[in-house]
Design a protein around this motif. Sequence first.
Motif, short mmCIF file in Angstrom:
data_model
loop_
_atom_site.label_atom_id
_atom_site.label_comp_id
_atom_site.label_asym_id
_atom_site.label_seq_id
_atom_site.Cartn_x
_atom_site.Cartn_y
_atom_site.Cartn_z
N VAL A 47 0.86 -1.18 0.00
CA VAL A 47 0.00 0.00 0.00
C VAL A 47 0.91 1.24 0.00
O VAL A 47 1.63 1.48 0.96
CB VAL A 47 -0.90 0.02 1.25
N PRO A 48 0.92 1.99 -1.10
CA PRO A 48 1.91 3.06 -1.23
C PRO A 48 1.91 4.07 -0.09
O PRO A 48 2.97 4.45 0.40
CB PRO A 48 1.52 3.74 -2.55
N SER A 49 0.72 4.49 0.38
CA SER A 49 0.72 5.57 1.35
C SER A 49 1.27 5.15 2.70
O SER A 49 1.82 5.95 3.43
CB SER A 49 -0.68 6.16 1.51
N THR A 50 1.17 3.86 3.04
CA THR A 50 1.68 3.44 4.34
C THR A 50 3.04 2.75 4.24
O THR A 50 3.77 2.68 5.22
CB THR A 50 0.70 2.49 5.06
N GLN A 51 3.40 2.25 3.05
CA GLN A 51 4.68 1.56 2.90
C GLN A 51 5.54 2.30 1.88
O GLN A 51 6.26 1.68 1.10
CB GLN A 51 4.45 0.11 2.47
N ARG A 52 5.47 3.62 1.93
CA ARG A 52 6.08 4.43 0.88
C ARG A 52 7.57 4.19 0.70
O ARG A 52 8.04 3.93 -0.40
CB ARG A 52 5.81 5.91 1.16
N THR A 53 8.35 4.25 1.80
CA THR A 53 9.80 4.13 1.62
C THR A 53 10.22 2.72 1.20
O THR A 53 11.17 2.58 0.44
CB THR A 53 10.58 4.54 2.89
N ALA A 54 9.49 1.72 1.67
CA ALA A 54 9.82 0.35 1.24
C ALA A 54 9.49 0.19 -0.24
O ALA A 54 10.25 -0.40 -1.01
CB ALA A 54 9.05 -0.67 2.07
N LEU A 55 8.37 0.75 -0.65
CA LEU A 55 7.95 0.65 -2.05
C LEU A 55 8.93 1.38 -2.97
O LEU A 55 9.17 0.95 -4.10
CB LEU A 55 6.53 1.22 -2.21
N ALA A 56 9.53 2.47 -2.45
CA ALA A 56 10.40 3.30 -3.28
C ALA A 56 11.54 2.50 -3.91
O ALA A 56 11.99 2.82 -5.01
CB ALA A 56 10.98 4.44 -2.45
N ARG A 57 12.00 1.46 -3.24
CA ARG A 57 13.07 0.64 -3.80
C ARG A 57 12.63 -0.11 -5.05
O ARG A 57 13.43 -0.53 -5.85
CB ARG A 57 13.51 -0.43 -2.80
N ARG A 58 11.32 -0.34 -5.15
CA ARG A 58 10.82 -1.21 -6.23
C ARG A 58 10.17 -0.45 -7.36
O ARG A 58 9.72 -1.05 -8.33
CB ARG A 58 9.86 -2.24 -5.62
N ILE A 59 10.11 0.87 -7.22
CA ILE A 59 9.54 1.66 -8.30
C ILE A 59 10.52 2.75 -8.73
O ILE A 59 11.45 3.08 -8.01
CB ILE A 59 8.20 2.34 -7.89
N GLY A 60 10.30 3.27 -9.91
CA GLY A 60 11.09 4.40 -10.39
C GLY A 60 10.10 5.45 -10.87
O GLY A 60 9.03 5.12 -11.36
N VAL A 61 10.44 6.72 -10.67
CA VAL A 61 9.52 7.78 -11.06
C VAL A 61 10.26 8.85 -11.85
O VAL A 61 11.36 9.25 -11.49
CB VAL A 61 8.89 8.48 -9.82
N VAL A 62 9.63 9.30 -12.92
CA VAL A 62 10.17 10.42 -13.67
C VAL A 62 9.08 11.48 -13.78
O VAL A 62 7.97 11.18 -14.22
CB VAL A 62 10.60 10.00 -15.09
N PHE A 63 9.37 12.68 -13.29
CA PHE A 63 8.43 13.79 -13.46
C PHE A 63 8.95 14.65 -14.61
O PHE A 63 10.06 15.17 -14.52
CB PHE A 63 8.36 14.66 -12.21
N GLY A 64 8.15 14.78 -15.66
CA GLY A 64 8.60 15.59 -16.79
C GLY A 64 8.87 17.04 -16.39
O GLY A 64 9.75 17.68 -16.93
N GLN A 65 8.10 17.52 -15.42
CA GLN A 65 8.16 18.94 -15.08
C GLN A 65 9.32 19.27 -14.16
O GLN A 65 9.74 20.41 -14.09
CB GLN A 65 6.87 19.37 -14.36
N ARG A 66 9.76 18.32 -13.34
CA ARG A 66 10.84 18.65 -12.42
C ARG A 66 11.77 17.46 -12.27
O ARG A 66 11.37 16.32 -12.44
CB ARG A 66 10.28 19.07 -11.07
N THR A 67 13.01 17.78 -11.95
CA THR A 67 14.01 16.72 -11.90
C THR A 67 14.03 16.03 -10.54
O THR A 67 13.69 16.64 -9.52
CB THR A 67 15.40 17.27 -12.24
N THR A 68 14.42 14.76 -10.52
CA THR A 68 14.63 14.08 -9.25
C THR A 68 16.12 14.06 -8.93
O THR A 68 16.54 13.46 -7.97
CB THR A 68 14.11 12.62 -9.31
#
Lengths: 320, 271
Positions: free
Chosen positions: A79-100
Amino acid sequence: MSVIEVQGVSRSFVVRRKVGWLGRERETVHAVRDLHFGVERGEMVGYIGPNGAGKSTTIKMLTGILVPTSGRLTVAGMVPSTQRTALARRIGVVFGQRTTLWWDLPLRDSFDLLRRIYRIPDARYRANMATFTELLDLAEILDTPVRQLSLGQRMRGDIAAALLHDPEVVYLDEPTIGLDVISKSSLRDFLRETNRERGVTILLTTHDLVDIEQLCSRVMVIDKGSLVFDGSLDGLHALGDARRTLVVDLVEPGEPIRSLGADTVKVEGPRQWLTFAADTSAAPLVADIARRYQVADLSILEPSIEDVIKQMYTRTPREG
Amino acid sequence: MVDAARSDLRAYAVLAWMWIRVSLTYRTSFAIMTIGQFLITGLDFVAILVMFSNVDSLGGFSLAEIAFLYGGSALCLGCADLVLGNIERLGQRIRMGTFDVMLVRPVSAYIQMCADQFALRRLGRITQAGVVFAWAIVALDIDWTWARVAMIPYLVVFGTVIFLALFTIGAAVQFWTSDASELANAFTYGGSTLAEYPMTIYPLEAVKALTFVLPLTFVNWYPSLFILDKPDPLGLPSAVQFAAPVAAAVLSLAAATCWRAGIRRYRSTGS
Ligand SMILES: Nc1ncnc2c1ncn2[C@@H]1O[C@H](COP(=O)(O)OP(=O)(O)O)[C@@H](O)[C@H]1O
Ligand SMILES: [Mg+2]
């Protein structure tokens, strides 16, 4: 189990608007309402809709940045909202508008920092860096601080950064926004390859139908917060009955062109606009016209997402 | 739990070290900034020195005693400021939409915010406070029992934690009103300045407020009363002189609660 499961997810925002001199009015914006969808492992899904439709809000809920107002969603079983940091290892995100990436650091240092933060094993890191440096053509920008990169270069850096830790799922929020044609096309090649070779599940938002056409077998259309279509691109065209436009420049002005299956909708001197069904090939039409007329130039315009949605509503009026 | 804490600390070190490296690439500017911090924060103490050229005591405290209070408060504030001084920029990040990025990394956003733009030049402030504090300890004419000696690290550690918690609460408030950083600074930096002077110079109501509302008296005042063997103007039981860990724990809990609630209500920015 699907890698992304979304069941009845809504998100609204309470915004305060200024009214008159001092008055303030509370208003609820329903950014996303009652979304239902699932994405299977290895799929490449296009998520498309006009500005303000709710695409970014959906992505933010899938990463855990935003907590849904109601509904349930899981990504890779979490569940992303409660396991956010653990999930972060398994996903990648690109925001076109701003850099990570880190604005003040050279690209190379940003990558190195990500290696430590994600604790990427050395061998994986080296292999991935070698692959991305080659495919995304990073070699000559690795030592440039991120703030000095052009939009296209920065986007390449951001995409490499999102994939360095071998995520299972990657969200790309408008990755092609503001890019020139060549950057767009090489980016699409890279994404196609990544999806195929690495089996990464990709969810890509855009308001450019061409992105979807060239990349995704499945497309979801969101409009005013609601999912209005989920299926194949052909299905979307059939449903929307959106038409493509063929722009013909004749050598000399002449009578409106008459060709089977196409309507000439506009004539301006030697330039004429013909529309034809989006699910038919342009080749026979082009061949027919080229055989019978003196043609100086030809180009094809894809229907815009706004057109497709407008057509969908006129064809299949929905209640409410 | 322990694992999470360890990996958070590790991530903090990695991020802080990166910013240190960045600041050291401009050595001269780094040196100037550090010395600048040393001198500017030192001006506060120069003001106290000037005052003591005319008087022998302030609120019943000698120069060395006030230097001890001043050094204690400034040192704790300095340490906390070094650890998370840039957390106050949360509101700015929220407005610019760059806080989102911290929420998609596998490290707690709090740790990332604390380490963001880690500024080693803040050692300037710490050094200045440390020098005054050390001088006060040497100059004080007191009977150094073991308990009094032990009270010094106790003061620094729990005082720092109290300031860390206050900085965190000040930042977390920005989840609700993203432009509250000035207000938060008034409490933290302003509060630490109040705590540099003996409480005997303030009205009793103010001292009560600094004990029960914004509990800064636990940073240096109560530990100092024990070390300097002075009476408590509020007349509280002497156990209060050792209550810094309680104040630190309560504030830390409040800070953690505020931060969590803030993250949950965080709404990003519409593009
Ligand atoms: N943080 C926010 N506060 C208020 N309104 C928001 C916020 N984020 C999004 N919205 C609103 O929700 C709607 C959907 O926005 P968004 O998901 O960004 O659309 P898209 O990415 O499809 O362009 C818009 O009307 C937008 O103004
Ligand atoms: Mg968007």
